[in-house]
Design a protein around this motif. Sequence first.
Motif, PDB file in Angstrom:
ATOM      1  N   ARG A  26       1.266   7.855 -11.506  1.00 16.23           N
ATOM      2  CA  ARG A  26       2.453   8.171 -10.713  1.00 16.23           C
ATOM      3  C   ARG A  26       2.170   9.257  -9.682  1.00 16.23           C
ATOM      4  N   ILE A  27       1.357  10.220 -10.051  1.00 17.35           N
ATOM      5  CA  ILE A  27       1.040  11.315  -9.136  1.00 17.35           C
ATOM      6  C   ILE A  27       0.001  10.904  -8.110  1.00 17.35           C
ATOM      7  N   PHE A  28      -1.072  10.283  -8.566  1.00 13.13           N
ATOM      8  CA  PHE A  28      -2.234  10.096  -7.696  1.00 13.13           C
ATOM      9  C   PHE A  28      -2.343   8.715  -7.055  1.00 13.13           C
ATOM     10  N   ALA A  29      -1.430   7.800  -7.383  1.00 12.59           N
ATOM     11  CA  ALA A  29      -1.461   6.485  -6.715  1.00 12.59           C
ATOM     12  C   ALA A  29      -1.260   6.612  -5.212  1.00 12.59           C
ATOM     13  N   TRP A  30      -0.582   7.683  -4.792  1.00 12.92           N
ATOM     14  CA  TRP A  30      -0.329   7.864  -3.366  1.00 12.92           C
ATOM     15  C   TRP A  30      -1.628   7.988  -2.577  1.00 12.92           C
ATOM     16  N   LYS A  31      -2.655   8.540  -3.171  1.00  8.24           N
ATOM     17  CA  LYS A  31      -3.933   8.687  -2.464  1.00  8.24           C
ATOM     18  C   LYS A  31      -4.549   7.319  -2.152  1.00  8.24           C
ATOM     19  N   THR A  32      -4.372   6.387  -3.081  1.00  8.94           N
ATOM     20  CA  THR A  32      -4.959   5.049  -2.909  1.00  8.94           C
ATOM     21  C   THR A  32      -4.162   4.182  -1.952  1.00  8.94           C
ATOM     22  N   TYR A  33      -2.840   4.285  -1.987  1.00  9.09           N
ATOM     23  CA  TYR A  33      -2.021   3.292  -1.303  1.00  9.09           C
ATOM     24  C   TYR A  33      -1.226   3.811  -0.106  1.00  9.09           C
ATOM     25  N   PHE A  34      -1.144   5.116   0.091  1.00  5.24           N
ATOM     26  CA  PHE A  34      -0.414   5.639   1.247  1.00  5.24           C
ATOM     27  C   PHE A  34      -1.225   5.389   2.527  1.00  5.24           C
ATOM     28  N   PRO A  35      -0.590   4.914   3.607  1.00  5.35           N
ATOM     29  CA  PRO A  35      -1.312   4.584   4.850  1.00  5.35           C
ATOM     30  C   PRO A  35      -1.591   5.824   5.693  1.00  5.35           C
ATOM     31  N   GLY A  36      -2.321   6.749   5.156  1.00  3.69           N
ATOM     32  CA  GLY A  36      -2.637   7.977   5.869  1.00  3.69           C
ATOM     33  C   GLY A  36      -3.367   8.944   4.951  1.00  3.69           C
ATOM     34  N   ARG A  37      -3.385  10.209   5.329  1.00  2.92           N
ATOM     35  CA  ARG A  37      -4.051  11.227   4.516  1.00  2.92           C
ATOM     36  C   ARG A  37      -3.086  11.760   3.469  1.00  2.92           C
ATOM     37  N   VAL A  38      -3.591  11.998   2.254  1.00  3.12           N
ATOM     38  CA  VAL A  38      -2.770  12.529   1.170  1.00  3.12           C
ATOM     39  C   VAL A  38      -3.441  13.773   0.611  1.00  3.12           C
ATOM     40  N   VAL A  39      -2.653  14.837   0.475  1.00  5.64           N
ATOM     41  CA  VAL A  39      -3.131  16.100  -0.074  1.00  5.64           C
ATOM     42  C   VAL A  39      -2.238  16.458  -1.261  1.00  5.64           C
ATOM     43  N   PHE A  40      -2.844  16.986  -2.327  1.00  2.46           N
ATOM     44  CA  PHE A  40      -2.106  17.309  -3.547  1.00  2.46           C
ATOM     45  C   PHE A  40      -2.082  18.817  -3.759  1.00  2.46           C
ATOM     46  N   LEU A  41      -0.948  19.315  -4.259  1.00  2.00           N
ATOM     47  CA  LEU A  41      -0.816  20.736  -4.568  1.00  2.00           C
ATOM     48  C   LEU A  41      -0.150  20.884  -5.920  1.00  2.00           C
ATOM     49  N   ASN A  42      -0.850  21.522  -6.859  1.00  2.00           N
ATOM     50  CA  ASN A  42      -0.314  21.815  -8.178  1.00  2.00           C
ATOM     51  C   ASN A  42       0.399  23.162  -8.105  1.00  2.00           C
ATOM     52  N   ARG A 349       0.818  -0.509  -4.981  1.00  2.00           N
ATOM     53  CA  ARG A 349       0.509  -0.871  -3.595  1.00  2.00           C
ATOM     54  C   ARG A 349       1.775  -1.245  -2.837  1.00  2.00           C
ATOM     55  N   THR A 350       2.626  -2.050  -3.464  1.00  2.00           N
ATOM     56  CA  THR A 350       3.845  -2.508  -2.815  1.00  2.00           C
ATOM     57  C   THR A 350       4.849  -1.375  -2.635  1.00  2.00           C
ATOM     58  N   VAL A 351       5.118  -0.612  -3.700  1.00  2.00           N
ATOM     59  CA  VAL A 351       6.186   0.382  -3.619  1.00  2.00           C
ATOM     60  C   VAL A 351       5.819   1.556  -2.724  1.00  2.00           C
ATOM     61  N   VAL A 352       4.562   1.996  -2.741  1.00  2.00           N
ATOM     62  CA  VAL A 352       4.168   3.109  -1.871  1.00  2.00           C
ATOM     63  C   VAL A 352       4.300   2.711  -0.409  1.00  2.00           C
ATOM     64  N   ARG A 353       3.869   1.521  -0.063  1.00  2.00           N
ATOM     65  CA  ARG A 353       3.997   1.063   1.327  1.00  2.00           C
ATOM     66  C   ARG A 353       5.459   0.941   1.734  1.00  2.00           C
ATOM     67  N   GLU A 354       6.303   0.440   0.834  1.00  2.00           N
ATOM     68  CA  GLU A 354       7.715   0.288   1.166  1.00  2.00           C
ATOM     69  C   GLU A 354       8.377   1.643   1.399  1.00  2.00           C
ATOM     70  N   ILE A 355       8.077   2.616   0.544  1.00  2.00           N
ATOM     71  CA  ILE A 355       8.662   3.947   0.701  1.00  2.00           C
ATOM     72  C   ILE A 355       8.160   4.609   1.994  1.00  2.00           C
ATOM     73  N   ALA A 356       6.870   4.477   2.264  1.00  2.00           N
ATOM     74  CA  ALA A 356       6.313   5.054   3.498  1.00  2.00           C
ATOM     75  C   ALA A 356       6.989   4.433   4.721  1.00  2.00           C
ATOM     76  N   ASP A 357       7.168   3.138   4.720  1.00  2.00           N
ATOM     77  CA  ASP A 357       7.826   2.467   5.842  1.00  2.00           C
ATOM     78  C   ASP A 357       9.268   2.945   5.992  1.00  2.00           C
ATOM     79  N   GLN A 358       9.944   3.143   4.873  1.00  2.00           N
ATOM     80  CA  GLN A 358      11.353   3.537   4.902  1.00  2.00           C
ATOM     81  C   GLN A 358      11.540   4.947   5.472  1.00  2.00           C
ATOM     82  N   VAL A 359      10.725   5.890   5.019  1.00  2.00           N
ATOM     83  CA  VAL A 359      10.975   7.287   5.393  1.00  2.00           C
ATOM     84  C   VAL A 359      10.257   7.686   6.677  1.00  2.00           C
ATOM     85  N   LEU A 360       9.220   6.960   7.063  1.00  2.00           N
ATOM     86  CA  LEU A 360       8.468   7.341   8.261  1.00  2.00           C
ATOM     87  C   LEU A 360       8.707   6.416   9.432  1.00  2.00           C
TER      88      LEU A 360
END
Length: 361
Positions: A26-42, A349-360
């Motif tokens: 849930r946390i790190f799937a964004w790195k694989t499927y987000f269409p851009g750069r992803v940075v994590f901060l704990n 893959r599907t949900v990350v792309r859909e959310i990225a498209d929706q908010v960006l």
Amino acid sequence: MRNRPTALVLYNWRGQWPMRRWEHQRIFAWKTYFPGRVVFLNIGFPFSPAWITQLDPELVLVDATALTARYTRVGLGGLRRAMEAAPARARRVAAPLDEFLGLQSLRDVLVETRIDLLLTALEPALWDSVYPTVQRPFALRRFLTSYIDDRLMRRASSDLDRRSIAVSYRAWEAPAWLGEMGALKREVGLRASDWARARGHRADVAVDGERRLAGEAWIRLLAASRAVVGVEGGSSLVDPTGVLPTGAPPPPGGEGWTPPDSVIALEPEAEIRAMSPRHLEAAATRTFQVLVEGGYSGVLEAGVHYQPVRRDLSDIEAALDLSRDPRHAQAMVDRAHAEIVASGRYSWRTVVREIADQVLA
């Protein structure tokens, strides 16, 4: 917006390691499927807010673990510093999972941090009561507690007849403040263990937090099991004001414990329930699911993707017996895999792309 947008994922992790597989995903799937750069901060450790300002992300995603920082003064301070440092133009998305604990403080945090989109596991019928329109300056989107990653989707799984374990299950000793839902999570495992013992079958069941499985170990157990039992995740109690424990030991419990007056005991039809990540994992490993009947976030259909049992568990033995019927059981697990897993409808893959498209957009 830049050609390759930057997303900042905030999480809060100082706990057990390794993480449970679904939590890590849930946390790190964004790195694989987000269409851009992803940075994590704990945010569970000291950090410089100036670093976030310099990063200048287009999207800030607040994971459920980061939102649990609201339970402590220090944690809430870290979350506030991180969100204040994010640029005003950044789109802000939050994904809580504990929407029955400290509900008012959650609402306050969502407003204070200027969330644009809330990813909620709640049934849509509960949205207006949990997040009243007058207190809701953000959009809502249905979000599962977990999705399926590419690696799990490709996992090969043997026929049920080749599996050595008749039934498997893991649960923790749920505290009294989860209400009837918590008790049911334990009871379903005990009844499955009794069934296996009476029939002379092998079971791998633990209901008191024993033999905890993390990472791929749980997936390997599922793949070796003909059947798994379960119930929806959720709670029969709602705590608007934050009087129930979060990280502290649970209150003195058992049948004699009475929730404080500010805690709302829900009727079964109004309980906060959602499909658990383990239900998707069982579908991916083609494991026969014997589940207490419920909505399962609109994904699993009773009699189609899982074998339902009544809430009083009076028919659980008959349902588990069906896991020994090769034709019935194999057809059900193959159908669940085809419609839920192979279709890709419930993939990261599907949900990350859909959310990225929706908010960006």
